[in-house]
Design a protein around this motif. Structure first.
Motif, PDB file in Angstrom:
ATOM      1  N   THR A   1      37.391  37.471  -8.070  1.00 39.15           N
ATOM      2  CA  THR A   1      35.945  37.690  -7.710  1.00 39.15           C
ATOM      3  C   THR A   1      35.797  38.486  -5.909  1.00 39.15           C
ATOM      4  O   THR A   1      35.350  39.792  -6.377  1.00 39.15           O
ATOM      5  N   ALA A   2      35.967  37.647  -5.247  1.00 43.48           N
ATOM      6  CA  ALA A   2      35.463  38.875  -4.452  1.00 43.48           C
ATOM      7  C   ALA A   2      36.530  40.178  -3.714  1.00 43.48           C
ATOM      8  O   ALA A   2      36.222  41.038  -3.554  1.00 43.48           O
ATOM      9  N   ASN A   3      38.026  39.566  -4.680  1.00 42.08           N
ATOM     10  CA  ASN A   3      39.062  41.068  -4.560  1.00 42.08           C
ATOM     11  C   ASN A   3      38.458  42.030  -5.948  1.00 42.08           C
ATOM     12  O   ASN A   3      38.424  43.400  -5.498  1.00 42.08           O
ATOM     13  N   GLN A   4      37.479  41.744  -6.840  1.00 45.04           N
ATOM     14  CA  GLN A   4      36.658  41.872  -7.349  1.00 45.04           C
ATOM     15  C   GLN A   4      35.743  43.193  -7.047  1.00 45.04           C
ATOM     16  O   GLN A   4      35.486  44.812  -7.730  1.00 45.04           O
ATOM     17  N   LEU A   5      34.808  43.169  -6.225  1.00 43.14           N
ATOM     18  CA  LEU A   5      33.699  43.088  -6.161  1.00 43.14           C
ATOM     19  C   LEU A   5      34.058  44.060  -4.645  1.00 43.14           C
ATOM     20  O   LEU A   5      33.396  44.679  -4.486  1.00 43.14           O
ATOM     21  N   HIS A   6      34.796  44.045  -3.680  1.00 44.44           N
ATOM     22  CA  HIS A   6      35.172  44.319  -2.127  1.00 44.44           C
ATOM     23  C   HIS A   6      36.326  45.088  -1.860  1.00 44.44           C
ATOM     24  O   HIS A   6      37.719  44.223  -1.824  1.00 44.44           O
ATOM     25  N   GLU A   7      36.637  46.402  -2.046  1.00 40.57           N
ATOM     26  CA  GLU A   7      38.072  47.123  -1.438  1.00 40.57           C
ATOM     27  C   GLU A   7      38.401  46.616  -0.169  1.00 40.57           C
ATOM     28  O   GLU A   7      40.174  46.046  -0.407  1.00 40.57           O
ATOM     29  N   GLU A   8      37.727  46.133   0.634  1.00 43.53           N
ATOM     30  CA  GLU A   8      38.584  45.876   1.554  1.00 43.53           C
ATOM     31  C   GLU A   8      39.160  44.178   1.923  1.00 43.53           C
ATOM     32  O   GLU A   8      40.103  43.558   2.201  1.00 43.53           O
ATOM     33  N   ALA A   9      38.641  43.827   0.951  1.00 43.06           N
ATOM     34  CA  ALA A   9      39.069  42.144   0.892  1.00 43.06           C
ATOM     35  C   ALA A   9      40.786  42.289   0.246  1.00 43.06           C
ATOM     36  O   ALA A   9      41.458  41.340  -0.064  1.00 43.06           O
ATOM     37  N   ARG A  10      41.352  43.585  -0.764  1.00 37.33           N
ATOM     38  CA  ARG A  10      42.445  43.279  -1.093  1.00 37.33           C
ATOM     39  C   ARG A  10      43.444  43.390  -0.649  1.00 37.33           C
ATOM     40  O   ARG A  10      44.727  43.875  -0.998  1.00 37.33           O
ATOM     41  N   SER A  11      43.294  43.678   1.087  1.00 40.60           N
ATOM     42  CA  SER A  11      44.350  43.843   1.656  1.00 40.60           C
ATOM     43  C   SER A  11      45.417  42.709   2.240  1.00 40.60           C
ATOM     44  O   SER A  11      45.793  42.420   3.030  1.00 40.60           O
ATOM     45  N   LEU A  12      44.515  41.090   1.504  1.00 40.43           N
ATOM     46  CA  LEU A  12      44.985  39.816   2.213  1.00 40.43           C
ATOM     47  C   LEU A  12      45.041  39.563   0.955  1.00 40.43           C
ATOM     48  O   LEU A  12      45.215  39.359   0.366  1.00 40.43           O
ATOM     49  N   THR A  13      46.689  38.522   1.673  1.00 39.24           N
ATOM     50  CA  THR A  13      47.280  37.352   0.802  1.00 39.24           C
ATOM     51  C   THR A  13      45.815  36.016   0.093  1.00 39.24           C
ATOM     52  O   THR A  13      44.755  36.358   1.009  1.00 39.24           O
ATOM     53  N   TYR A  14      46.135  35.298  -0.600  1.00 37.49           N
ATOM     54  CA  TYR A  14      44.895  34.353  -0.561  1.00 37.49           C
ATOM     55  C   TYR A  14      44.818  32.720   0.749  1.00 37.49           C
ATOM     56  O   TYR A  14      43.828  32.980   1.410  1.00 37.49           O
ATOM     57  N   ALA A  15      46.399  32.914   1.750  1.00 36.39           N
ATOM     58  CA  ALA A  15      45.810  32.287   2.723  1.00 36.39           C
ATOM     59  C   ALA A  15      45.374  33.358   4.163  1.00 36.39           C
ATOM     60  O   ALA A  15      44.998  32.208   4.836  1.00 36.39           O
ATOM     61  N   GLN A  16      45.986  34.157   3.829  1.00 37.35           N
ATOM     62  CA  GLN A  16      45.035  35.584   4.845  1.00 37.35           C
ATOM     63  C   GLN A  16      43.119  35.507   4.834  1.00 37.35           C
ATOM     64  O   GLN A  16      42.325  35.671   6.159  1.00 37.35           O
ATOM     65  N   PHE A  17      42.922  35.532   3.532  1.00 34.49           N
ATOM     66  CA  PHE A  17      41.819  36.160   3.152  1.00 34.49           C
ATOM     67  C   PHE A  17      40.193  34.725   4.333  1.00 34.49           C
ATOM     68  O   PHE A  17      39.571  35.611   4.938  1.00 34.49           O
ATOM     69  N   PRO A  18      41.177  33.043   4.844  1.00 31.50           N
ATOM     70  CA  PRO A  18      39.820  32.413   5.698  1.00 31.50           C
ATOM     71  C   PRO A  18      39.561  33.848   7.167  1.00 31.50           C
ATOM     72  O   PRO A  18      38.693  33.292   7.535  1.00 31.50           O
ATOM     73  N   THR A  19      41.000  34.691   7.475  1.00 34.03           N
ATOM     74  CA  THR A  19      40.446  34.808   8.874  1.00 34.03           C
ATOM     75  C   THR A  19      39.803  36.294   8.627  1.00 34.03           C
ATOM     76  O   THR A  19      39.473  36.467   9.759  1.00 34.03           O
ATOM     77  N   LYS A  20      40.011  36.483   7.742  1.00 38.38           N
ATOM     78  CA  LYS A  20      38.011  38.277   7.801  1.00 38.38           C
ATOM     79  C   LYS A  20      37.070  37.375   6.287  1.00 38.38           C
ATOM     80  O   LYS A  20      36.140  38.100   6.831  1.00 38.38           O
ATOM     81  N   TRP A  21      37.282  36.459   6.156  1.00 39.36           N
ATOM     82  CA  TRP A  21      36.254  35.940   5.035  1.00 39.36           C
ATOM     83  C   TRP A  21      35.725  34.320   4.916  1.00 39.36           C
ATOM     84  O   TRP A  21      36.463  33.627   5.987  1.00 39.36           O
ATOM     85  N   THR A  22      34.804  33.877   5.084  1.00 40.01           N
ATOM     86  CA  THR A  22      34.505  32.674   5.447  1.00 40.01           C
ATOM     87  C   THR A  22      33.665  32.438   3.716  1.00 40.01           C
ATOM     88  O   THR A  22      33.506  32.932   3.201  1.00 40.01           O
ATOM     89  N   TRP A  23      34.147  31.160   3.959  1.00 43.21           N
ATOM     90  CA  TRP A  23      33.746  30.133   2.444  1.00 43.21           C
ATOM     91  C   TRP A  23      32.132  29.009   2.379  1.00 43.21           C
ATOM     92  O   TRP A  23      32.066  28.549   3.623  1.00 43.21           O
ATOM     93  N   HIS A  24      31.330  29.362   1.549  1.00 47.31           N
ATOM     94  CA  HIS A  24      29.974  28.883   1.866  1.00 47.31           C
ATOM     95  C   HIS A  24      29.739  27.760   0.866  1.00 47.31           C
ATOM     96  O   HIS A  24      29.508  28.578  -0.624  1.00 47.31           O
ATOM     97  N   ALA A  25      30.361  26.660   0.771  1.00 46.82           N
ATOM     98  CA  ALA A  25      30.631  25.689  -0.445  1.00 46.82           C
ATOM     99  C   ALA A  25      29.100  25.182  -0.945  1.00 46.82           C
ATOM    100  O   ALA A  25      29.162  25.591  -2.166  1.00 46.82           O
ATOM    101  N   LYS A  26      28.150  25.301  -0.416  1.00 56.15           N
ATOM    102  CA  LYS A  26      26.286  25.416  -0.746  1.00 56.15           C
ATOM    103  C   LYS A  26      26.124  26.551  -2.207  1.00 56.15           C
ATOM    104  O   LYS A  26      26.411  26.411  -3.328  1.00 56.15           O
ATOM    105  N   GLU A  27      27.173  27.557  -1.938  1.00 57.67           N
ATOM    106  CA  GLU A  27      26.642  28.699  -2.810  1.00 57.67           C
ATOM    107  C   GLU A  27      27.790  29.155  -3.571  1.00 57.67           C
ATOM    108  O   GLU A  27      28.400  30.294  -4.505  1.00 57.67           O
ATOM    109  N   LYS A  28      29.088  28.292  -2.630  1.00 58.43           N
ATOM    110  CA  LYS A  28      30.252  28.796  -3.840  1.00 58.43           C
ATOM    111  C   LYS A  28      30.727  30.142  -4.615  1.00 58.43           C
ATOM    112  O   LYS A  28      30.965  30.743  -4.813  1.00 58.43           O
TER     113      LYS A  28
END
Length: 156
Positions: A22-49
């Motif tokens: 979903t983040a890859n659909q919404l944010h162009e800059e997210a598309r430059s990362l693999t799933y494993a690399q994603f947490p280096t630039k993005w944080t997971w907010h569990a409450k809001e999922k």
């Protein structure tokens, strides 16, 4: 806990993985990362999922659940998630050079991840970072017994 209550929880269908797409659909800059690399630039907010763009400069390591080579499509999906970037759907994960492959394994072959003994080599190299000596021996035996190894005597 009652199964019906669990199933009826709000946003139960949202996971870190589905929300990565979903983040890859919404944010162009997210598309430059693999799933494993994603947490280096993005944080997971569990409450809001949901994933949010990382503000600080904290060092973070992304992890993907381990899957044994004998686990079939789960294993090949995991291989692809370490390679492909910016996927917005399950179909995009299986797409190589504009061709949507029927399975994750065939997509791995198309990417050259399974040619020769790369699959076993990559598996052993990855496990060497966390596995104990007995686990490494068991993994090596599992690869020899259950995987297609073209040259088992070749040095890793």
């Amino acid at each position: 806990m009652d199964l019906d209550k669990i199933i009826s929880r709000p946003n139960i269908e949202k996971t870190m993985f589905t929300e990565w797409m979903t983040a890859n659909q919404l944010h162009e800059e997210a598309r430059s990362l693999t799933y494993a690399q994603f947490p280096t630039k993005w944080t997971w907010h569990a409450k809001e999922k949901e994933w949010r763009k990382r503000r600080g400069g904290k060092k973070t390591i992304g992890r993907i659940y381990y899957a044994q080579p004998t686990s079939g499509e789960k294993y090949y999906l995991r291989m692809l998630l370490n390679t492909v970037k910016g996927c917005r759907s399950y179909e995009e994960i299986r797409t190589v050079d504009g061709v949507v492959h029927p399975t994750y394994k065939s997509a791995c072959y198309a990417l050259g991840l399974l040619n020769d003994d790369k699959e076993g080599d990559n598996c052993i190299k990855e496990a060497s970072h966390w596995a104990s000596a007995p686990q490494m021996r068991q993994l090596f035996c599992t690869i020899l017994l259950f995987c297609e190894v073209t040259d088992p005597m070749e040095e890793l």
